[in-house]
Design a protein around this motif. Sequence first.
Motif, mmCIF file in Angstrom:
data_model
loop_
_atom_site.group_PDB
_atom_site.id
_atom_site.type_symbol
_atom_site.label_atom_id
_atom_site.label_comp_id
_atom_site.label_asym_id
_atom_site.label_seq_id
_atom_site.Cartn_x
_atom_site.Cartn_y
_atom_site.Cartn_z
ATOM 1 N N UNK A 121 0.874 -1.169 0.000
ATOM 2 C CA UNK A 121 0.000 0.000 0.000
ATOM 3 C C UNK A 121 0.909 1.215 0.000
ATOM 4 N N UNK A 122 1.198 1.727 -1.181
ATOM 5 C CA UNK A 122 2.163 2.810 -1.285
ATOM 6 C C UNK A 122 3.553 2.302 -0.906
ATOM 7 N N UNK A 123 4.184 2.973 0.062
ATOM 8 C CA UNK A 123 5.511 2.553 0.515
ATOM 9 C C UNK A 123 5.436 1.555 1.663
ATOM 10 N N UNK A 124 4.242 1.062 1.982
ATOM 11 C CA UNK A 124 4.051 0.149 3.104
ATOM 12 C C UNK A 124 3.746 -1.257 2.610
ATOM 13 N N UNK A 125 4.273 -2.247 3.339
ATOM 14 C CA UNK A 125 3.969 -3.650 3.114
ATOM 15 C C UNK A 125 3.291 -4.197 4.365
ATOM 16 N N UNK A 126 2.070 -4.696 4.216
ATOM 17 C CA UNK A 126 1.348 -5.344 5.310
ATOM 18 C C UNK A 126 1.379 -6.847 5.068
ATOM 19 N N UNK A 127 1.740 -7.638 6.080
ATOM 20 C CA UNK A 127 1.936 -9.065 5.833
ATOM 21 C C UNK A 127 1.521 -9.920 7.034
ATOM 22 N N UNK A 128 1.198 -11.153 6.725
ATOM 23 C CA UNK A 128 1.029 -12.191 7.720
ATOM 24 C C UNK A 128 2.192 -13.158 7.604
ATOM 25 N N UNK A 129 2.483 -13.859 8.686
ATOM 26 C CA UNK A 129 3.656 -14.732 8.684
ATOM 27 C C UNK A 129 3.440 -15.918 9.609
ATOM 28 N N UNK A 130 4.066 -17.039 9.285
ATOM 29 C CA UNK A 130 3.949 -18.212 10.135
ATOM 30 C C UNK A 130 4.949 -19.272 9.747
ATOM 31 N N UNK A 131 5.287 -20.139 10.706
ATOM 32 C CA UNK A 131 6.250 -21.192 10.417
ATOM 33 C C UNK A 131 6.661 -21.944 11.656
ATOM 34 N N UNK A 132 7.877 -22.455 11.637
ATOM 35 C CA UNK A 132 8.392 -23.274 12.723
ATOM 36 C C UNK A 132 9.222 -22.405 13.667
ATOM 37 N N UNK A 133 9.150 -22.704 14.967
ATOM 38 C CA UNK A 133 9.870 -21.940 15.987
ATOM 39 C C UNK A 133 10.765 -22.865 16.795
ATOM 40 N N UNK A 134 11.883 -22.316 17.244
ATOM 41 C CA UNK A 134 12.828 -23.028 18.101
ATOM 42 C C UNK A 134 13.108 -22.158 19.324
ATOM 43 N N UNK A 135 13.306 -22.783 20.465
ATOM 44 C CA UNK A 135 13.589 -22.018 21.678
ATOM 45 C C UNK A 135 14.499 -22.766 22.621
ATOM 46 N N UNK A 136 15.338 -22.035 23.326
ATOM 47 C CA UNK A 136 16.210 -22.600 24.344
ATOM 48 C C UNK A 136 15.741 -22.171 25.722
ATOM 49 N N UNK A 137 15.549 -23.129 26.634
ATOM 50 C CA UNK A 137 14.971 -22.868 27.938
ATOM 51 C C UNK A 137 15.825 -23.457 29.060
ATOM 52 N N UNK A 138 15.957 -22.697 30.143
ATOM 53 C CA UNK A 138 16.565 -23.183 31.385
ATOM 54 C C UNK A 138 15.466 -23.252 32.436
ATOM 55 N N UNK A 139 15.304 -24.420 33.065
ATOM 56 C CA UNK A 139 14.313 -24.603 34.115
ATOM 57 C C UNK A 139 15.049 -24.960 35.399
ATOM 58 N N UNK A 140 14.841 -24.170 36.439
ATOM 59 C CA UNK A 140 15.491 -24.392 37.730
ATOM 60 C C UNK A 140 14.445 -24.742 38.772
ATOM 61 N N UNK A 141 14.721 -25.787 39.538
ATOM 62 C CA UNK A 141 13.810 -26.209 40.612
ATOM 63 C C UNK A 141 14.590 -26.247 41.911
ATOM 64 N N UNK A 142 14.091 -25.548 42.925
ATOM 65 C CA UNK A 142 14.735 -25.518 44.241
ATOM 66 C C UNK A 142 13.766 -26.051 45.283
#
Length: 226
Positions: A121-142
């Motif tokens: 739309x003029x100089x603007x791009x409007x978009x949707x996006x989707x795919x696969x995600x990766x994440x690194x997590x630290x879980x601490x239990x005391x």
Amino acid sequence: WTGFYLGVHGGYGTGGWDGSQIYTDAALVPLVPYGAFDSSSHTIDTKGALGGGQIGFNVQSGAVVWGIEADASWSGIKGDAVLLPFPNDPAAGTAYGTPAWGFAIENKWLATVRGRLGITAGSMLLYGTGGVAFGGFDITHTVIGYPDPEGRTSRRSDTKVGWTAGAGAEWAITANLSLKAEYLRYDFGKQGGSQLSVGDDPIGFVYTNEFKVKADTAKVGLNFRF
């Protein structure tokens, strides 16, 4: 908009750990005077900043733009809480003391590979996006106050795979430079695993947890198109 691009981004994310404490050692059950190990659902909220970079490729056909993007972010999204495993009588606990359980969850990094589909739309791009995600997590239990007043701590690091979806807008500042704003939802599904095994206590125990990991991020970025 056709061509390769590289960029950087920064933003903020919120998320949550939704799950339950699951006790796997039946040896303790007779020692719990109220027989009330807490397996109900709990939520631990997380929040923090994130920042990183992205690379992608676009193809424009008329007003329609489609392409693929990969990004990676350092993440400071984290949260913690103290839960009581024996809710019917938290003051009594067991014959060996009154425990409390401290949980800390930290999302160390996030990465995605996503398709993008949008319209100009003029100089603007409007978009949707989707795919696969990766994440690194630290879980601490005391384990606080059982059996040592100082508590005992275990940590586990996991890499999780899930999905992500969202939307964004990108503005062409010059022929090669564009500014973007983007929202993404991450969902890593139900996770779980053994967290702590203490074999030299008067009664050894092993516990596991099951939880759902999710996050929402809002970020701004700058892309340079080749």
